[in-house]
Design a protein around this motif. Sequence first.
Motif, PDB file in Angstrom:
ATOM      1  N   PRO A  68     -79.584 -43.400  84.846  1.00  0.00           N
ATOM      2  CA  PRO A  68     -78.915 -42.808  85.999  1.00  0.00           C
ATOM      3  C   PRO A  68     -77.468 -42.476  85.653  1.00  0.00           C
ATOM      4  CG  PRO A  68     -78.944 -45.177  86.221  1.00  0.00           C
ATOM      5  CD  PRO A  68     -79.652 -44.862  84.925  1.00  0.00           C
ATOM      6  N   GLY A  69     -76.945 -41.422  86.243  1.00  0.00           N
ATOM      7  CA  GLY A  69     -75.555 -41.061  85.974  1.00  0.00           C
ATOM      8  C   GLY A  69     -75.195 -39.738  86.604  1.00  0.00           C
ATOM      9  N   ALA A  70     -73.964 -39.302  86.357  1.00  0.00           N
ATOM     10  CA  ALA A  70     -73.463 -38.033  86.915  1.00  0.00           C
ATOM     11  C   ALA A  70     -73.985 -36.875  86.062  1.00  0.00           C
ATOM     12  CB  ALA A  70     -71.947 -38.035  86.954  1.00  0.00           C
ATOM     13  N   HIS A  71     -75.154 -36.374  86.400  1.00  0.00           N
ATOM     14  CA  HIS A  71     -75.760 -35.276  85.653  1.00  0.00           C
ATOM     15  C   HIS A  71     -75.463 -33.931  86.302  1.00  0.00           C
ATOM     16  CE1 HIS A  71     -78.836 -38.609  84.453  1.00  0.00           C
ATOM     17  NE2 HIS A  71     -77.663 -38.757  83.863  1.00  0.00           N
ATOM     18  N   SER A  72     -74.704 -33.978  87.392  1.00  0.00           N
ATOM     19  CA  SER A  72     -74.199 -32.765  88.036  1.00  0.00           C
ATOM     20  C   SER A  72     -72.944 -33.167  88.815  1.00  0.00           C
ATOM     21  CB  SER A  72     -75.248 -32.157  88.979  1.00  0.00           C
ATOM     22  OG  SER A  72     -75.479 -33.009  90.097  1.00  0.00           O
ATOM     23  N   GLY A  73     -72.247 -32.173  89.378  1.00  0.00           N
ATOM     24  CA  GLY A  73     -71.069 -32.470  90.178  1.00  0.00           C
ATOM     25  C   GLY A  73     -69.780 -32.516  89.378  1.00  0.00           C
ATOM     26  N   ASP A  74     -68.718 -32.973  90.021  1.00  0.00           N
ATOM     27  CA  ASP A  74     -67.378 -32.946  89.437  1.00  0.00           C
ATOM     28  C   ASP A  74     -67.255 -33.815  88.193  1.00  0.00           C
ATOM     29  OD1 ASP A  74     -66.504 -31.219  91.376  1.00  0.00           O
ATOM     30  OD2 ASP A  74     -65.547 -32.759  92.616  1.00  0.00           O
ATOM     31  N   LEU A  75     -68.063 -34.872  88.094  1.00  0.00           N
ATOM     32  CA  LEU A  75     -67.927 -35.823  86.998  1.00  0.00           C
ATOM     33  C   LEU A  75     -69.063 -35.709  85.992  1.00  0.00           C
ATOM     34  CD1 LEU A  75     -66.627 -38.901  89.014  1.00  0.00           C
ATOM     35  CD2 LEU A  75     -65.319 -37.125  87.840  1.00  0.00           C
ATOM     36  N   GLY A  99     -60.777 -45.612  95.431  1.00  0.00           N
ATOM     37  CA  GLY A  99     -62.050 -46.189  95.003  1.00  0.00           C
ATOM     38  C   GLY A  99     -61.868 -47.498  94.260  1.00  0.00           C
ATOM     39  N   ASP A 100     -62.983 -48.202  94.015  1.00  0.00           N
ATOM     40  CA  ASP A 100     -62.926 -49.488  93.304  1.00  0.00           C
ATOM     41  C   ASP A 100     -62.260 -49.338  91.943  1.00  0.00           C
ATOM     42  OD1 ASP A 100     -64.246 -50.739  95.371  1.00  0.00           O
ATOM     43  OD2 ASP A 100     -66.217 -50.648  94.432  1.00  0.00           O
ATOM     44  N   GLY A 134     -52.521 -43.919  98.269  1.00  0.00           N
ATOM     45  CA  GLY A 134     -53.891 -43.494  98.003  1.00  0.00           C
ATOM     46  C   GLY A 134     -54.038 -42.022  98.322  1.00  0.00           C
ATOM     47  N   ILE A 135     -54.680 -41.286  97.435  1.00  0.00           N
ATOM     48  CA  ILE A 135     -54.900 -39.861  97.663  1.00  0.00           C
ATOM     49  C   ILE A 135     -56.383 -39.622  97.951  1.00  0.00           C
ATOM     50  CG2 ILE A 135     -52.984 -39.236  96.152  1.00  0.00           C
ATOM     51  CD1 ILE A 135     -55.105 -38.335  94.087  1.00  0.00           C
ATOM     52  N   THR A 136     -56.669 -38.471  98.531  1.00  0.00           N
ATOM     53  CA  THR A 136     -58.047 -38.134  98.886  1.00  0.00           C
ATOM     54  C   THR A 136     -58.698 -37.331  97.773  1.00  0.00           C
ATOM     55  OG1 THR A 136     -57.457 -38.077 101.235  1.00  0.00           O
ATOM     56  CG2 THR A 136     -59.508 -36.974 100.578  1.00  0.00           C
ATOM     57  N   PRO A 137     -59.756 -37.854  97.154  1.00  0.00           N
ATOM     58  CA  PRO A 137     -60.434 -37.085  96.110  1.00  0.00           C
ATOM     59  C   PRO A 137     -60.968 -35.762  96.646  1.00  0.00           C
ATOM     60  CG  PRO A 137     -61.139 -39.373  96.059  1.00  0.00           C
ATOM     61  CD  PRO A 137     -60.330 -39.205  97.310  1.00  0.00           C
ATOM     62  N   GLY A 184     -57.808 -43.224  88.792  1.00  0.00           N
ATOM     63  CA  GLY A 184     -58.823 -42.306  89.294  1.00  0.00           C
ATOM     64  C   GLY A 184     -59.401 -41.474  88.165  1.00  0.00           C
ATOM     65  N   TYR A 185     -59.988 -40.340  88.532  1.00  0.00           N
ATOM     66  CA  TYR A 185     -60.721 -39.522  87.565  1.00  0.00           C
ATOM     67  C   TYR A 185     -59.998 -38.204  87.285  1.00  0.00           C
ATOM     68  CZ  TYR A 185     -64.402 -42.898  88.539  1.00  0.00           C
ATOM     69  OH  TYR A 185     -65.117 -44.062  88.677  1.00  0.00           O
ATOM     70  N   HIS A 186     -60.506 -37.492  86.292  1.00  0.00           N
ATOM     71  CA  HIS A 186     -59.790 -36.318  85.784  1.00  0.00           C
ATOM     72  C   HIS A 186     -59.638 -35.160  86.772  1.00  0.00           C
ATOM     73  CE1 HIS A 186     -63.297 -33.683  85.113  1.00  0.00           C
ATOM     74  NE2 HIS A 186     -63.933 -34.739  84.665  1.00  0.00           N
ATOM     75  N   PRO A 187     -60.564 -34.916  87.724  1.00  0.00           N
ATOM     76  CA  PRO A 187     -60.337 -33.773  88.623  1.00  0.00           C
ATOM     77  C   PRO A 187     -59.039 -33.909  89.430  1.00  0.00           C
ATOM     78  CG  PRO A 187     -62.630 -34.427  88.709  1.00  0.00           C
ATOM     79  CD  PRO A 187     -61.909 -35.499  87.943  1.00  0.00           C
ATOM     80  N   GLU A 188     -58.788 -35.108  89.969  1.00  0.00           N
ATOM     81  CA  GLU A 188     -57.560 -35.327  90.737  1.00  0.00           C
ATOM     82  C   GLU A 188     -56.333 -35.374  89.822  1.00  0.00           C
ATOM     83  OE1 GLU A 188     -60.694 -35.485  92.970  1.00  0.00           O
ATOM     84  OE2 GLU A 188     -60.520 -37.127  91.507  1.00  0.00           O
ATOM     85  N   ALA A 189     -56.495 -35.977  88.647  1.00  0.00           N
ATOM     86  CA  ALA A 189     -55.373 -36.060  87.708  1.00  0.00           C
ATOM     87  C   ALA A 189     -54.904 -34.674  87.288  1.00  0.00           C
ATOM     88  CB  ALA A 189     -55.770 -36.877  86.482  1.00  0.00           C
TER      89      ALA A 189
END
Length: 371
Positions: free
Chosen positions: A33-40, A174-175, A200-203, A227-232
């Motif tokens: 299981p994993g992010a096989h589509s979407g932003d990540l 997020g966690d 805190g920012i909104t993804p 956080g993750y690269h899209p927001e960064a």
Amino acid sequence: MARAWMKAALAGMAIMAMTAPVHAADTIKIGVPGAHSGDLVSYGMPSLNAARIVADEYNAKGGILGKQIEIVAEDDQCKPELGTNAATKVLSEGAVAVMGSICSGATKAALPIYNDAKIVSISPSATTPELTQKGDHPYFFRTIASDDVSGHLAGSFAKDKLGLKKVALLHDKGDYGRGFVNYAREMLEKGGVQIVLEEGITPGAVDYGAVIQKIRKAGADGIIFGGYHPEASKLVQQLAKKKIDIPFIGPDGVKDEQFIKVAGKNAEGVYATGPTDVSKLPMNIQAHENHKKKYGTEPGAFYDNAYSATVALLEAIKAAGSTDSQKIMEALRTNMVDTPLGKIKFDAKGDAEGIGFSIYEVKDGKFVELK
């Protein structure tokens, strides 16, 4: 009458044979299981590719326990609400072990399902410390160091190497992001660094102008972001537009080629933590060659960790001589295995021993490890 009864019985048996669920006895199914589509997706697909490459290698040598390895992929987009669905699906497909999930939130959501089923899972990239440290998930392992290691490293780097005095802490609520920032704060406060802003920012938001204005007003001389690269990528672009030129430090979720592609020239000089560079190891070189041969490109983020997790899992099944979870866990904790990360085994909590983090800086469009 007897002949008619016999015909009916045979017909019924044929129907049952066609409609009964088929479990492939000649395969060992590994859920991925994993992010096989979407932003990540740039996190998830390298891990899925790694699992498929490793499975191909083992299958070419006859598989394990006389059976071929079958990869069962499910997309969770790194979202907790989809993580439970993906976990349920891979188990319903007959997975006897799992290599995933990718993000801490989706992993945390899925683990109770694996625990109830007594199924071993190994994540290549879920870094929230509590996943192993609380003892709530006895069937969980990972091939990456946790956020306390990463966050402490970022905080120490900001304090000792960059000499920052007034730091703004941002996270994606997020966690993973919040945890990284909290551990960075521990090191900053121990060193007398002032936290002038925590926000805190909104993804997924388009405009972070309000928080950037707060950073300017607070007089921060550096930013640590969880956080993750899209927001960064959005943050560093908008900081540049506002002519705020201060160090930006992120976690391993920022150390991704997609961040550089999106942020462009504004990525230059950004710092991020990431797994220690092991690219000179012969098995690592071969693993990357295997990806280029199969997919025509260099692998992306967490490929090494996922490749190593899959190898460790399959070698544990081989050593156990069984797909029994208790025997697999015993093998994971006692047998040293050669992987692209080096020789690894797992401690009693499920963390891979000897795996650490480094600081990287974007130089000339590439993440470069700082010694």
